[in-house]
Design an enzyme around this catalytic site. Structure first.
Site, PDB file in Angstrom:
ATOM      1  N   HIS A 163      62.038  28.290  72.893  1.00 23.02           N
ATOM      2  CA  HIS A 163      63.394  28.644  73.318  1.00 23.02           C
ATOM      3  C   HIS A 163      64.439  27.581  72.982  1.00 23.02           C
ATOM      4  O   HIS A 163      65.553  27.628  73.513  1.00 23.02           O
ATOM      5  CB  HIS A 163      63.427  28.890  74.829  1.00 23.02           C
ATOM      6  CG  HIS A 163      62.493  29.950  75.300  1.00 23.02           C
ATOM      7  ND1 HIS A 163      62.587  31.257  74.893  1.00 23.02           N
ATOM      8  CD2 HIS A 163      61.429  29.891  76.143  1.00 23.02           C
ATOM      9  CE1 HIS A 163      61.632  31.970  75.475  1.00 23.02           C
ATOM     10  NE2 HIS A 163      60.914  31.167  76.230  1.00 23.02           N
ATOM     11  N   HIS A 215      61.074  36.998  76.228  1.00 25.74           N
ATOM     12  CA  HIS A 215      59.683  36.965  75.783  1.00 25.74           C
ATOM     13  C   HIS A 215      59.245  38.333  75.256  1.00 25.74           C
ATOM     14  O   HIS A 215      58.056  38.573  75.059  1.00 25.74           O
ATOM     15  CB  HIS A 215      58.754  36.566  76.934  1.00 25.74           C
ATOM     16  CG  HIS A 215      59.146  35.301  77.602  1.00 25.74           C
ATOM     17  ND1 HIS A 215      59.730  35.262  78.848  1.00 25.74           N
ATOM     18  CD2 HIS A 215      59.064  34.015  77.187  1.00 25.74           C
ATOM     19  CE1 HIS A 215      59.977  34.006  79.176  1.00 25.74           C
ATOM     20  NE2 HIS A 215      59.590  33.231  78.186  1.00 25.74           N
TER      21      HIS A 215
END
Length: 333
Positions: free
Chosen positions: A58, A220
């Site tokens: 991320h 995700h």
């Protein structure tokens, strides 16, 4: 899978080595397995520490936001996997300067469980911890169940404001209060055009057709609210703003900051096409935009997509948003 890597099992460790080698003025690795990133120069004695943690994949979240005016340390797990309890405890110990530590992270079950256990571990070192969870993704649960929402890019604002509060000398209760106010002031929504590939999995996280998009997808690959044919940029931006403003209305005279964020593969040009509509909608509401952010602030590997985060400000939060900070990915002077 087509990625620039060596061994998928070493993906995160080699990334962390490179991050610290490229930016030694900001980052150093701590802990037995070197899965916690701390400031190159610790905060001053007596300052409240702030830690975060979560899975890799991320960047700049989570580890990138370690630095003055932001986080003191961060634990990092494998791609899309929670750090371990010990890794989180390593980060907390690195962040502690004798005034307690705020744990500031997203609302995901594994992270919550492991950070709670890490808090129990560091109690033996006489470190006091508090917790603020980010739960800003409006697509993941209705307002009546807001405590179930996922934490996404709103944590960028929370890191910034809590970090500034700690640098200003607020005590642990004060920094925790600011962090909670920042978290409560944020709403986010995302849209995905493609999947991403976790190196250890070796295949896309989900399948989506070349001519499709998904509104409300999580960072995700969690399911969104609808999947349909790809729509024009203006239509995408209008719906995303509709969803944000329905959840947190903006009135004339309100001051807000807005983050238009690439989920990884979306280029800046496309973000600015979307920002036109964002500004139009907020101008129409009579709101004043403060320090808008457009770029790659919270990603999902190489996912093509975008997220919007709206943050309502008052004098206190705006002051902390504008306060200085410095890391490899974001500097405010």
């Amino acid at each position: 899978m087509k990625k620039i890597l060596n061994d998928p099992e070493k993906y995160v460790d080699e990334m962390l080595d490179g991050l610290c080698a490229a930016h030694p003025q900001f980052y150093r690795l701590v802990g037995d397995d070197k899965r916690a990133v701390a400031r190159a120069t610790p905060g001053k004695s007596g300052k409240v520490g702030i830690v975060s943690g979560g899975g890799s994949g991320h960047l700049p979240v989570f580890t990138g936001y370690v630095g003055p005016g932001l986080l003191d340390a961060c634990a990092i797990g494998d791609v899309f996997n929670s750090p371990t309890t010990d890794q989180m405890a390593d980060a907390i110990r690195a962040a502690d300067q004798g005034a307690g530590v705020l744990r500031l992270y997203g609302n995901y079950g594994g992270d919550v469980m492991n950070f709670d256990m890490a808090g129990d571990l560091v109690e033996m070192d006489d470190i006091t911890c508090t917790t603020v969870l980010l739960a800003d993704d409006v697509a993941s649960a209705p307002p009546a169940e807001a405590e179930k929402r996922r934490g996404v890019a709103g944590m960028v604002y929370a890191f910034k404001m809590a970090g500034a509060a700690a640098e200003a000398g607020l005590d642990l209760d004060g920094v925790t209060r600011v962090a909670q106010r920042a978290a409560d002031a944020c709403r986010s929504v995302g849209a995905a055009l493609s999947s991403c590939t976790v190196p250890q999995a070796g295949k896309p996280t989900f399948d989506i057709a070349e001519d499709e998009m998904e509104m409300g997808m999580g960072i995700h690959g969690e399911p969104g609210v609808w999947r349909d044919k790809l729509r024009p940029a203006d239509a995408i931006a209008e719906e995303m703003m509709d969803r944000l403003l329905a959840d947190m209305p903006v009135d004339a005279g309100d001051r807000v900051s807005i983050l238009v964020n690439s989920l990884g593969a979306t280029p800046p040009e496309e973000l600015y096409i979307l920002y036109r509509i964002v500004k139009k909608r907020l101008d129409a509401a009579g709101a004043e935009i403060v320090m808008p952010l457009v770029g790659r602030y919270a990603t999902s590997m190489e996912m093509a997509g975008v997220s919007f985060t709206l943050c309502k400000l008052d004098d206190e939060l705006e002051g902390f948003l504008k306060a200085p900070c410095d890391c490899a990915f974001w500097t405010v002077t």
